[in-house]
Design a protein around this motif. Structure first.
Motif, PDB file in Angstrom:
ATOM      1  N   LEU A  91     -32.642  13.961  31.038  1.00 35.83           N
ATOM      2  CA  LEU A  91     -33.187  13.768  29.692  1.00 35.83           C
ATOM      3  C   LEU A  91     -34.678  14.069  29.742  1.00 35.83           C
ATOM      4  O   LEU A  91     -35.313  13.893  30.779  1.00 35.83           O
ATOM      5  CB  LEU A  91     -32.964  12.324  29.227  1.00 35.83           C
ATOM      6  N   PHE A  92     -35.234  14.530  28.612  1.00 37.34           N
ATOM      7  CA  PHE A  92     -36.667  14.784  28.554  1.00 37.34           C
ATOM      8  C   PHE A  92     -37.382  13.438  28.532  1.00 37.34           C
ATOM      9  O   PHE A  92     -37.298  12.695  27.562  1.00 37.34           O
ATOM     10  CB  PHE A  92     -37.018  15.606  27.317  1.00 37.34           C
ATOM     11  N   ASN A  93     -38.105  13.146  29.609  1.00 36.80           N
ATOM     12  CA  ASN A  93     -38.683  11.809  29.768  1.00 36.80           C
ATOM     13  C   ASN A  93     -39.733  11.481  28.721  1.00 36.80           C
ATOM     14  O   ASN A  93     -39.963  10.317  28.415  1.00 36.80           O
ATOM     15  CB  ASN A  93     -39.320  11.685  31.155  1.00 36.80           C
ATOM     16  N   ASN A  94     -40.396  12.514  28.205  1.00 36.59           N
ATOM     17  CA  ASN A  94     -41.479  12.262  27.252  1.00 36.59           C
ATOM     18  C   ASN A  94     -40.998  12.267  25.801  1.00 36.59           C
ATOM     19  O   ASN A  94     -41.804  12.230  24.894  1.00 36.59           O
ATOM     20  CB  ASN A  94     -42.584  13.311  27.433  1.00 36.59           C
ATOM     21  N   LYS A  95     -39.681  12.308  25.607  1.00 34.30           N
ATOM     22  CA  LYS A  95     -39.139  12.333  24.250  1.00 34.30           C
ATOM     23  C   LYS A  95     -38.236  11.126  24.038  1.00 34.30           C
ATOM     24  O   LYS A  95     -37.564  10.680  24.978  1.00 34.30           O
ATOM     25  CB  LYS A  95     -38.304  13.613  24.043  1.00 34.30           C
TER      26      LYS A  95
END
Lengths: 251, 237
Positions: A91-95
């Motif tokens: 998963l995109f960690n910053n989203k």
């Protein structure tokens, strides 16, 4: 719908795929089984161009492409048709959870933001995460993260979803929730190609099982063919090791 | 020769030193504006092992890290005019190179050295972002550039931020060496004031205080920004 012909891939001197052919029809749920190192994951990654195959031809939803000489445009077109669920979720960690799902819709597919949010919410509701829209991945359990990963793939409305060992990084008690979600989307008619060690999923959900070993397809057929009446010796040996009910002690 | 501590001079010179702050900040900001994007691009050449460029980058980083910045200043400050002079004479350009504002040299030198330091900062930060992030971005249809802009850079920046803060603070302090270029920044201004009456202790204390205040403010601001960027890493269930 998806057809792969004579795919080869080596890492250095180590030949992982030695000419694999597979073909999948619309609505199929195909499970690839096999011992580790048999090339299952590499096969999946080559289909989505996460690895660059040395040789091979693919026909995906009407797009014909040489896997070795694929152009950027072909790769982009195929990725529009094929979604991928990763073993480590990625998963995109910053989203946030919602942004994870909308990212591919808004940026990759150029769908207007309001529509994308609508689609993403529907996908997240389907995997049972309607209360986690605004959470960041770091605050979710592994099972929840993988369900977001599945929602991210489903929302793209692809022709086929590739699952790369979606439950092997999970704690045993979290495997069930992910498999349930996968069962549900399979029952909706989603075309799926799944690499997994979950024999129950292969037996109950798949309509075709492929057994791979040593970089080739050893045997394929219905779950009944493979689990009850396997023909090849290698398949029998593998099943003996992984199926607990067939387990025999020898001293 | 004065004896004892000259309080009035101390206060007056404090404001003289303070008047050098704009030049110090200008050099710092220009150097950062040049070196931040440049070093990021060069860091990518290192991460992706782009043949020739990554080797050159490596040598450049070793050179800058292995030499004192004062020596870099001396070399650049004395060699550039020589090179320019040869070029100008050859093409008959009537321009007095010794009239070039030292500010330009300061921009070049401090960009040159902070780029090298930041390359290593970004290289290590980029290597902390799992390559699965790029793969996932590709798999949902993002191009590599989109993936970098939206997924990878924001994550790398969070990791790089503490080191960027350190580099920035070091850069502010390093500009005090600008006096070697007769750049009228904080240090030079206070020193010049002190030369008149030999009030060096007062002047040095002024310089000390001005840098302390300046660096504290910058550090506080950057720490706030760091916290803001970090919001996604704090789990809130």
């Amino acid at each position: 719908m998806l057809e792969i012909k004579d795919i080869h891939k080596s890492f250095g001197k180590n030949e992982i795929l030695k000419g694999v052919n597979i073909s999948i029809d619309k609505g199929d749920v195909v499970v690839i089984l096999g011992p580790s190192g048999s090339g299952k994951t590499t096969l999946l990654r080559c289909i989505n161009f996460l690895e660059h195959a040395d040789k091979g031809h693919a026909s995906i939803s009407g797009i014909e492409v040489d896997l070795h000489h694929a152009k950027k445009k072909d790769i982009h077109d195929i990725r529009q048709k094929v979604a991928f669920v990763f073993q480590n979720y990625n998963l995109f960690n910053n989203k946030t959870v919602l942004e994870n799902v909308t990212e591919g819709l808004i940026i990759g597919r150029k769908i207007p933001k309001t529509d994308a949010i609508e689609i993403a919410k529907r996908a997240l509701d389907k995997v049972g995460l309607s209360d986690k829209y605004d959470n960041y991945p770091s605050s979710l359990s592994g099972g929840q993260q993988q369900r977001v990963g599945i929602a991210r793939a489903v929302a793209l409305n692809p022709d086929i979803i590739l699952f790369d060992e979606p439950t092997s990084a999970l704690d045993p008690e979290l495997v069930g929730e992910v498999l349930t979600v996968m069962r549900n989307i399979a029952n909706e008619g989603t075309t799926m190609l799944v690499v997994t060690h979950e024999m129950s999923f292969a037996r109950d959900v798949a309509n075709r099982v492929i057994f791979m070993d040593g970089g080739v397809v050893v045997e394929e057929g219905t779950p009944h063919d493979i689990f009850v009446t396997p023909k090849e010796e290698r398949t029998k040996q593998f099943l003996k090791r992984v199926l607990p009910e067939d387990y025999t002690y020898s001293i | 020769m004065t004896s004892g501590f000259n309080g009035k001079f101390f206060i007056d010179t404090f404001f003289v030193a303070l008047s050098g702050v704009p030049i110090t900040l200008l050099v710092t900001i220009v150097a950062l504006l040049i070196s931040l994007p440049l070093s990021f691009l060069l860091a990518i050449t290192r991460v992706h092992r782009i043949p020739v460029i990554q080797r050159i980058t490596q040598v450049y980083v070793s050179f800058v890290r292995g030499t004192p910045i004062l020596i870099q200043i001396f070399i650049i400050y004395s060699s550039i005019p020589l090179i320019l002079k040869i070029i100008f004479e050859k093409y008959d350009i009537g321009f007095d190179i010794y009239k070039i504002n030292p500010l330009w040299y300061a921009f070049i030198i401090f960009s040159f050295s902070s780029t090298a330091l930041l390359i290593e900062v970004f290289r290590s930060a980029l290597s902390t972002v799992d390559k699965g992030q790029l793969e996932a971005a590709h798999s949902v249809g993002l191009t590599t550039i989109q993936a970098y802009r939206r997924i990878i850079i924001p994550q790398a920046l969070v990791v790089a931020m503490p080191n960027i803060t350190t580099t920035t603070i070091n850069l502010i302090k390093a500009t005090s060496l600008g006096y070697a270029l007769s750049l009228s920044e904080i240090t030079l201004k206070a020193k010049v004031a002190a030369n008149v009456g030999y009030n060096y202790v007062e002047a040095y204390l002024d310089i000390f205080i001005v840098y302390l205040i300046l660096c504290s403010i910058v550090e506080y601001a950057l720490k706030r920004y760091e916290k803001y960027l970090n919001k996604y890493r704090v789990a809130h269930s």
